[in-house]
Design an enzyme around this catalytic site. Structure first.
Site, PDB file in Angstrom:
ATOM      1  N   SER A  99     -26.646  15.079  26.350  1.00 15.04           N
ATOM      2  CA  SER A  99     -25.800  13.974  25.888  1.00 15.04           C
ATOM      3  C   SER A  99     -24.653  14.501  25.021  1.00 15.04           C
ATOM      4  O   SER A  99     -23.866  15.324  25.484  1.00 15.04           O
ATOM      5  CB  SER A  99     -26.668  12.941  25.166  1.00 15.04           C
ATOM      6  OG  SER A  99     -25.989  11.732  24.990  1.00 15.04           O
ATOM      7  N   HIS A 127     -30.387   7.556  31.162  1.00 13.81           N
ATOM      8  CA  HIS A 127     -29.939   8.376  30.038  1.00 13.81           C
ATOM      9  C   HIS A 127     -31.090   8.626  29.061  1.00 13.81           C
ATOM     10  O   HIS A 127     -31.805   7.708  28.683  1.00 13.81           O
ATOM     11  CB  HIS A 127     -28.777   7.711  29.298  1.00 13.81           C
ATOM     12  CG  HIS A 127     -28.128   8.640  28.322  1.00 13.81           C
ATOM     13  ND1 HIS A 127     -27.182   9.562  28.718  1.00 13.81           N
ATOM     14  CD2 HIS A 127     -28.320   8.851  26.995  1.00 13.81           C
ATOM     15  CE1 HIS A 127     -26.815  10.275  27.669  1.00 13.81           C
ATOM     16  NE2 HIS A 127     -27.502   9.866  26.611  1.00 13.81           N
ATOM     17  N   ASP A 147     -26.836   5.691  34.273  1.00 15.94           N
ATOM     18  CA  ASP A 147     -26.320   6.244  33.016  1.00 15.94           C
ATOM     19  C   ASP A 147     -24.805   6.078  33.003  1.00 15.94           C
ATOM     20  O   ASP A 147     -24.134   6.479  33.960  1.00 15.94           O
ATOM     21  CB  ASP A 147     -26.704   7.729  32.938  1.00 15.94           C
ATOM     22  CG  ASP A 147     -26.245   8.420  31.663  1.00 15.94           C
ATOM     23  OD1 ASP A 147     -25.688   7.741  30.770  1.00 15.94           O
ATOM     24  OD2 ASP A 147     -26.440   9.645  31.560  1.00 15.94           O
TER      25      ASP A 147
END
Length: 398
Positions: A188, A372, A342
């Site tokens: 991320s 995600h 995501d």
């Protein structure tokens, strides 16, 4: 009578709060809904605190998240220590078994939207521990200062300073790491920072030891276009909604909410920066299967004033997709994980396209039923599958 009605009302409200429609191919949907309810509760508490004026939103999220931190405890397989690399706090995981040769090294950068998280969070501690033990790798899991107290480029600089320290010959020798087998990895926002520091390292004449690999797990890579197909399709999807991602992005640069508002409307890039859009034009960079009939909207230009005040969102160190092809050519072996559900999916997919066009060797692992944060949720079957594929790639390539 009344009790039954009250129970019914509470049940209906509870179901409404927890339930979100999910695609058929999501494994363990109820588990995902409970995790999402937990996330919703965290953010709602933080919004309530902000409304009361008792604390700002991100600091509340940070405080609530900190309860998931664990101490640096060694076990029968791995020695865990905390130290600093160039004044940046890190956790180091060294396998206990004897090794006849130098070990590989992995520098890991945690996610959390540049605002929350740490190497001490239980999910990251477990991942680093498993990586060290199963792959016989020395893992350095770095911390970095967070927004809203610190904005870009502090996060980037902290990570870069720690990585440069790790890549010193004497430091690698101390930990028994082979200087030719060091990789950088992150998820991320950590994937964003991993790509950014890998780019910077290529240009840095002071660093003699270079990275062998970079592995980016559902990375955030661009700030220009908040209207990609993945943002449209997953705007309300559990874990990371479009509005929360935009809040994190804008908070990385400033606590001035005017940038967040402009980004939500996709009207934040000034006309004088229009030449950058070719680097994030999904109509030419996404394979057909990710376009799915979406129509590319030419962006509406925003205020030059915003870009003057907060130039970070147009900086390649914050948005690695803005690197030109010449910069991308020197990249190490790359592994990219993207997830279908995501908002950041298309950032990763476009980066894969651009790296391949620049001649970089890339392995792209797209998780069709992934969402995600899948790797951080250790109990999920999807998470185990993602971890297994990630470990296999590291084993073969670092």
């Amino acid at each position: 009578g009344v009790k039954t009605v009250l129970l019914l009302i509470v049940g209906v409200l509870g179901a409404y709060y927890v339930y979100t429609p999910l695609p058929d191919n999501i494994e363990e949907p109820w588990r995902l809904l409970w995790v999402n309810a937990h996330m919703k509760t965290l953010t709602n508490l933080a919004l309530f605190a902000e409304y009361l004026g008792s604390n700002i939103f991100m600091n509340t999220v940070k405080f609530l998240t900190s309860f998931q931190e664990v101490p640096p405890t060694s076990d029968e397989n791995v020695t865990v220590t905390e130290t600093t690399f160039n004044n940046v706090p890190v956790r180091v995981y060294v396998p206990k078994r004897k090794s006849k040769t130098l070990r590989r090294g992995l520098f890991y950068i945690h996610g959390g939207g540049w605002c929350v998280g740490s190497a001490a969070l239980s999910g990251y501690d477990l991942l680093s521990r498993r990586t060290a033990d199963r792959l016989d790798v020395v893992v350095v899991s770095t911390n970095y200062r967070l927004a809203p107290e610190y904005h870009f480029p502090i996060q980037f600089e902290d990570v870069y300073d720690a990585l440069k320290w790790f890549l010193r010959q004497d430091v690698l020798e101390k930990y028994g790491v082979d200087p030719e087998r060091v990789g950088v990895s992150g998820d991320s926002a950590g994937g964003n920072l991993a790509a950014a520091v890998a780019q910077q390292l290529i240009k840095d004449p002071d660093v003699k030891i270079k990275l062998k690999t970079q592995s980016l797990i559902y990375p955030a890579l661009q700030t220009l276009d908040m209207d990609l197909p993945s943002y449209r399709e997953n705007a309300q999807f559990p874990i990371l909604s479009k509005s929360f991602m935009v809040r994190l992005w804008s908070e990385y640069f400033t606590s001035d909410r005017s940038l967040e508002k402009a980004m939500l409307l996709n009207q934040h890039v000034p006309v004088e920066s229009s030449h950058l859009f070719k680097f994030t034009n999904w109509s030419s960079l996404l394979p057909e299967k990710f376009k799915k009939g979406h129509v590319y909207n030419t962006p509406t230009y925003g205020s030059s004033e915003l870009a003057r005040k907060y130039p970070g969102f147009l900086d390649v160190r914050a948005a690695p997709l803005l690197a030109d092809d010449a910069q991308l050519r020197g990249f190490p072996l790359t592994y990219v994980i993207t997830c279908q559900y995501d908002v950041l999916r298309d950032d990763g997919v476009m980066y894969v396209t651009r790296l391949r066009n620049a001649g970089v060797q890339v392995t792209h692992n797209h998780i069709e039923d992934g969402f995600h944060g899948a790797l951080s949720y250790n109990g999920f079957k999807t998470g185990y599958r993602v971890e297994k594929q990630y470990f296999e790639w590291l084993r073969e390539n670092v």
